[in-house]
Structures are given as C-alpha cells and as structure tokens.
Design a protein around this motif. Sequence first.
Motif, PDB file in Angstrom:
ATOM      1  N   PHE A  42     -23.343 -16.801   7.316  1.00  0.00           N
ATOM      2  CA  PHE A  42     -22.157 -17.579   6.918  1.00  0.00           C
ATOM      3  C   PHE A  42     -22.481 -19.073   6.983  1.00  0.00           C
ATOM      4  O   PHE A  42     -22.182 -19.829   6.054  1.00  0.00           O
ATOM      5  N   LYS A  63     -14.118 -18.953  12.371  1.00  0.00           N
ATOM      6  CA  LYS A  63     -14.334 -17.661  11.686  1.00  0.00           C
ATOM      7  C   LYS A  63     -13.613 -16.562  12.441  1.00  0.00           C
ATOM      8  O   LYS A  63     -13.837 -16.383  13.627  1.00  0.00           O
ATOM      9  N   GLY A  88     -13.859 -10.251  10.230  1.00  0.00           N
ATOM     10  CA  GLY A  88     -13.590  -9.628   8.936  1.00  0.00           C
ATOM     11  C   GLY A  88     -12.276 -10.059   8.300  1.00  0.00           C
ATOM     12  O   GLY A  88     -11.897  -9.554   7.242  1.00  0.00           O
ATOM     13  N   ASN A  99     -22.322 -20.052  18.777  1.00  0.00           N
ATOM     14  CA  ASN A  99     -23.208 -18.919  19.107  1.00  0.00           C
ATOM     15  C   ASN A  99     -23.146 -18.582  20.597  1.00  0.00           C
ATOM     16  O   ASN A  99     -24.152 -18.629  21.308  1.00  0.00           O
ATOM     17  N   ALA A 119     -22.651 -14.017   4.183  1.00  0.00           N
ATOM     18  CA  ALA A 119     -22.437 -13.118   5.326  1.00  0.00           C
ATOM     19  C   ALA A 119     -22.345 -11.667   4.862  1.00  0.00           C
ATOM     20  O   ALA A 119     -22.893 -10.760   5.501  1.00  0.00           O
ATOM     21  N   VAL A 174     -11.573 -17.188   7.353  1.00  0.00           N
ATOM     22  CA  VAL A 174     -12.174 -18.386   7.957  1.00  0.00           C
ATOM     23  C   VAL A 174     -11.297 -19.572   7.592  1.00  0.00           C
ATOM     24  O   VAL A 174     -10.826 -19.683   6.454  1.00  0.00           O
ATOM     25  N   VAL A 217     -19.702  -2.460   6.301  1.00  0.00           N
ATOM     26  CA  VAL A 217     -20.734  -3.040   7.178  1.00  0.00           C
ATOM     27  C   VAL A 217     -21.815  -2.013   7.511  1.00  0.00           C
ATOM     28  O   VAL A 217     -21.532  -0.898   7.937  1.00  0.00           O
ATOM     29  N   VAL A 250     -15.921  -5.571   3.157  1.00  0.00           N
ATOM     30  CA  VAL A 250     -17.356  -5.247   3.253  1.00  0.00           C
ATOM     31  C   VAL A 250     -17.535  -3.919   3.986  1.00  0.00           C
ATOM     32  O   VAL A 250     -16.921  -3.688   5.034  1.00  0.00           O
ATOM     33  N   ALA A 305     -11.836 -13.176   4.241  1.00  0.00           N
ATOM     34  CA  ALA A 305     -13.160 -12.547   4.149  1.00  0.00           C
ATOM     35  C   ALA A 305     -13.136 -11.507   3.038  1.00  0.00           C
ATOM     36  O   ALA A 305     -12.068 -11.047   2.619  1.00  0.00           O
ATOM     37  N   LEU A 352     -24.371  -8.473   6.191  1.00  0.00           N
ATOM     38  CA  LEU A 352     -23.666  -7.330   6.800  1.00  0.00           C
ATOM     39  C   LEU A 352     -24.047  -6.000   6.164  1.00  0.00           C
ATOM     40  O   LEU A 352     -23.874  -4.946   6.764  1.00  0.00           O
ATOM     41  N   PRO A 377     -24.137  -5.624  11.877  1.00  0.00           N
ATOM     42  CA  PRO A 377     -23.472  -6.938  11.909  1.00  0.00           C
ATOM     43  C   PRO A 377     -24.318  -8.133  12.333  1.00  0.00           C
ATOM     44  O   PRO A 377     -23.935  -9.266  12.072  1.00  0.00           O
ATOM     45  N   THR A 378     -25.457  -7.921  13.011  1.00  0.00           N
ATOM     46  CA  THR A 378     -26.163  -9.081  13.560  1.00  0.00           C
ATOM     47  C   THR A 378     -26.604 -10.035  12.456  1.00  0.00           C
ATOM     48  O   THR A 378     -27.133  -9.611  11.436  1.00  0.00           O
ATOM     49  N   GLY A 379     -26.399 -11.317  12.694  1.00  0.00           N
ATOM     50  CA  GLY A 379     -26.857 -12.329  11.744  1.00  0.00           C
ATOM     51  C   GLY A 379     -25.810 -12.727  10.722  1.00  0.00           C
ATOM     52  O   GLY A 379     -26.047 -13.641   9.926  1.00  0.00           O
ATOM     53  N   ALA A 380     -24.629 -12.087  10.754  1.00  0.00           N
ATOM     54  CA  ALA A 380     -23.598 -12.443   9.765  1.00  0.00           C
ATOM     55  C   ALA A 380     -23.129 -13.882   9.966  1.00  0.00           C
ATOM     56  O   ALA A 380     -22.895 -14.612   8.998  1.00  0.00           O
ATOM     57  N   GLY A 381     -23.008 -14.286  11.216  1.00  0.00           N
ATOM     58  CA  GLY A 381     -22.563 -15.652  11.491  1.00  0.00           C
ATOM     59  C   GLY A 381     -23.592 -16.673  11.001  1.00  0.00           C
ATOM     60  O   GLY A 381     -23.232 -17.724  10.460  1.00  0.00           O
ATOM     61  N   ASP A 382     -24.864 -16.368  11.194  1.00  0.00           N
ATOM     62  CA  ASP A 382     -25.922 -17.274  10.717  1.00  0.00           C
ATOM     63  C   ASP A 382     -25.897 -17.339   9.193  1.00  0.00           C
ATOM     64  O   ASP A 382     -26.047 -18.410   8.599  1.00  0.00           O
TER      65      ASP A 382
HETATM   66  N1  ATP Z   1     -15.966  -6.669   9.021  1.00  0.00           N
HETATM   67  C1  ATP Z   1     -16.231  -7.698   8.217  1.00  0.00           C
HETATM   68  N2  ATP Z   1     -15.847  -7.659   6.911  1.00  0.00           N
HETATM   69  C2  ATP Z   1     -16.090  -8.681   6.070  1.00  0.00           C
HETATM   70  N3  ATP Z   1     -16.740  -9.814   6.439  1.00  0.00           N
HETATM   71  C3  ATP Z   1     -17.122  -9.918   7.724  1.00  0.00           C
HETATM   72  C4  ATP Z   1     -16.899  -8.875   8.673  1.00  0.00           C
HETATM   73  N4  ATP Z   1     -17.412  -9.270   9.862  1.00  0.00           N
HETATM   74  C5  ATP Z   1     -17.939 -10.494   9.658  1.00  0.00           C
HETATM   75  N5  ATP Z   1     -17.773 -10.892   8.387  1.00  0.00           N
HETATM   76  C6  ATP Z   1     -18.275 -12.117   7.757  1.00  0.00           C
HETATM   77  O1  ATP Z   1     -19.273 -12.662   8.607  1.00  0.00           O
HETATM   78  C7  ATP Z   1     -18.844 -13.951   9.074  1.00  0.00           C
HETATM   79  C8  ATP Z   1     -19.323 -14.159  10.474  1.00  0.00           C
HETATM   80  O2  ATP Z   1     -18.701 -13.206  11.302  1.00  0.00           O
HETATM   81  P1  ATP Z   1     -18.736 -13.371  12.864  1.00  0.00           P
HETATM   82  O3  ATP Z   1     -18.250 -14.728  13.213  1.00  0.00           O
HETATM   83  O4  ATP Z   1     -18.081 -12.188  13.447  1.00  0.00           O
HETATM   84  O5  ATP Z   1     -20.311 -13.314  13.118  1.00  0.00           O
HETATM   85  P2  ATP Z   1     -21.075 -13.688  14.423  1.00  0.00           P
HETATM   86  O6  ATP Z   1     -20.563 -12.890  15.558  1.00  0.00           O
HETATM   87  O7  ATP Z   1     -21.093 -15.167  14.555  1.00  0.00           O
HETATM   88  O8  ATP Z   1     -22.540 -13.172  14.001  1.00  0.00           O
HETATM   89  P3  ATP Z   1     -23.989 -13.481  14.632  1.00  0.00           P
HETATM   90  O9  ATP Z   1     -23.767 -14.403  15.803  1.00  0.00           O
HETATM   91  O10 ATP Z   1     -24.562 -12.155  14.972  1.00  0.00           O
HETATM   92  O11 ATP Z   1     -24.761 -14.155  13.541  1.00  0.00           O
HETATM   93  C9  ATP Z   1     -17.346 -13.934   8.892  1.00  0.00           C
HETATM   94  O12 ATP Z   1     -16.836 -15.241   8.796  1.00  0.00           O
HETATM   95  C10 ATP Z   1     -17.199 -13.164   7.589  1.00  0.00           C
HETATM   96  O13 ATP Z   1     -17.565 -13.980   6.492  1.00  0.00           O
END
Ligand code: ATP
Length: 346
Positions: free
Chosen positions: A270, A235, A238, A179, A295, A241, A260, A258, A255, A299, A263-268
């Motif tokens: 996941f 990761k 898009g 993060n 995720a 991983v 979108v 999707v 991945a 998204l 995008p915020t919170g996608a990593g959490d």
């Molecule tokens: N454009 C996309 N299309 C499909 N899946 C996506 C896309 N972007 C992100 N993801 C999914 O979300 C996961 C996390 O993405 P990413 O690592 O970019 O998030 P992050 O920047 O850590 O998010 P945050 O910190 O806001 O929670 C990816 O591993 C994938 O599963």
Amino acid sequence: MSSDGASTSGHTLAVVCLGESMAVLLPDPPGPFEAVDTFRVAFGGAESNVACGLAALGVTSAWISRVGDDGLGRRLTAEIAARGVDVSAVTTDPLRRTGLYLKETGTSSSRLHYYRAGSAASALGRELLDDPAVLQLLDGARVLHLSGITPALSDSCLDLVRALLARRRPGLLISFDLNWRPALWLDRDPAVLPALLDAADLLFLGADEAETAFGTGDPAALRRMFPSPATIVVKDSGHRVTALDEDGTAVTEPALTVEVVEPTGAGDAFAAGYLAGTVRGLDQRSRLRLGHLSAAAALTTHGDHATPAPDPVINALLAASAADWAATRVTALGIDSPALPAVAAR
Ligand SMILES: Nc1ncnc2c1ncn2[C@@H]1O[C@H](COP(=O)(O)OP(=O)(O)OP(=O)(O)O)[C@@H](O)[C@H]1O
Ligand SMILES: O=C(O)C(=O)C[C@H](O)[C@H](O)CO
C-alpha cells in the motif's frame, strides 16, 4: 504509467527506503511448523518491500541497509537489486549475521518468528551518515521512507532514525510507516515512537496497530495526536483508508474486495502504491486507489512481493466511478471490474 526518475523530477532518484531486510523461511507447502518438512527461502523486510513495490510500479527506488558477510545477505541483496532497486549503499558487516525470520502461514493470518537480535542491520547507527554512498542517495532523493521497525531494533538504530529526521532538507519528503511490531519492543520502550512519527511529513498508520500502540484507531483522533505531518494516512485493513491533510481535508477511499491468499506485506505494498502516486503528482483519491491496488496484488500472492496489474488496468481503475470501484473484485486469477472490458489477468 511512465517511469519516474531524473528525467521528470530533476532528482536522481524518487524514493530511498532505509531499514533491515532478512532472509525468510516459508513452510513449503504452507502449514503449521508442527507439520512442515521443507522450507523455501525468500527475503523480506518492510522498507525493502516498499522499494521493490515502487520499482515494480516503475518508480526509481533505493534501499539502504547492512547485511552479514554471508550467503543469505548476498542473496537477498542480489534479489532486491534484481527487482530494479538501487543497492549501491548496502554494506556488509564482517562480524554480524544477516537477520532471519520464519513465517508460519495460515489462511487469513501469518505469524512471524524473528531471529534477528544482534544482526548486521541492528548495529547500524548515525555513523551511516558519514558514508558518501548513503549521502549521495539521500541528497538526490525526493522521498525518504522509514518505519517504526528500525527504532525498535537497537539504541543505535533509534539514534540513526533521529539523525535522519534531524537532517531533513527542503524538498525531501519524509515518509514513516508505524509498522507496529510488539515482539520487537518487548525489552525496549515504545514511548520513543510518537515523537518520531510526528517528525515525519507523511505518516502511514494501521487503525488496528494505532489502537494497540496509542489507544485509538480513529483518523480524526490520530490527526490530533500527530499534528505535524502534512498528511496522515489511516488504513482500516479491508475496509477503507483515510488521508487527512494538515488543512483539514479528509479523503476516504474504500478498499477493494479481495480474495486474500496471504496478508504479509500488504501494508508495504500500500505504501509503495501511495508513494508512487505521490511522486507522480496524482490527486489524493488516486494515491489511495494506487495504494489499494498495489496492496491487493500483494494480498493475492504468497510472499511479500507481487507483480502489479498492467498499466492500462491500473489507469482504468484509477479513473473508475465510485460504483465501478466498489464492484471491483481481485483474486489470484485476476481483476474483475465493470471498469474493465474483460477480466484482467494478475
Ligand atoms: N481483507 C482485505 N481486503 C481488501 N484489501 C485489504 C484487506 N486487508 C488489507 N487490505 C489492503 O492492504 C492495505 C494494508 O492493510 P493493513 O494495514 O492491514 O496491512 P499491514 O498490517 O500494515 O501489513 P504488513 O505490515 O504486513 O505489510 C489496506 O489499506 C488495504 O488496501
Ligand atoms: O516485521 C518485520 O520486521 C519485517 O520487516 C518482515 C516483513 O517483511 C514485514 O513485516 C512485512 O511488512
């Protein structure tokens, strides 16, 4: 998917997440601040997002933190509890406020503006480990989830993270999400991070953030850089991983496609999906798929929290062939996949 907790694991709780959560002000309707008249109040915070994501997937979770003695702190604690997360070890600081951030939303990216310096959570320190409620959660859990946000908040928070990593016990898996938040490191030294990451058992790294923070987003190079964790999960937003285990095994899962919304919170999300798969004993590919599915739900909704797809849909997609997985498409309206008999509502 059945609920996971004491009945199946022998532990009182599956996952404990520790870190700051804040009130969030979101322009409503979404748009640049120059044009906004009204903000909607929500809450966010990487670690509580993971706890909420786990609870939504039926996995018992707790969130440990501190909030101010103010309405926003009480509200966000109540909202996290209402999502099924144990908040029994969340305390109130009578002197400091709950942190806040504003989210400037765009179609493909969002910018976070923090108002959190000196917040209640940023004053947390290793004395937290004297709190019996905290110890009870930590000693009963299978997984402790931390992130690189906490050591960025203050010296006392950095010390707390070090103390948590030092008091590891057999049977507790320590999960750590990088993060990377450059805005939080402006007046602090991020050179403390690698040792913290290498002390975890399970490491989540975004390829892009690892490139910025450590000069490479390449999974094999990151595995060499962080040799100690049993698993590192890299990761590539898009695209894909890759999970690399200490025995040299690497599993890559693409991945989903999707559309979108935000995008915020996608990593959490996941991390929540992957951890849910871990506590359920799923194989590596299924853990990665559950991460992607979780995720994708985040998204395709505004805000950090999303409702996961129904269990039968998740189970069908975990079992889908590689071709059916690759042809699966997720939008705000639903999931369209050859692995499903009809478009499944989200
Ligand atoms: N454009 C996309 N299309 C499909 N899946 C996506 C896309 N972007 C992100 N993801 C999914 O979300 C996961 C996390 O993405 P990413 O690592 O970019 O998030 P992050 O920047 O850590 O998010 P945050 O910190 O806001 O929670 C990816 O591993 C994938 O599963
Ligand atoms: O950036 C932070 O510190 C947050 O915790 C706010 C957001 O909820 C988080 O970035 C989403 O991962």
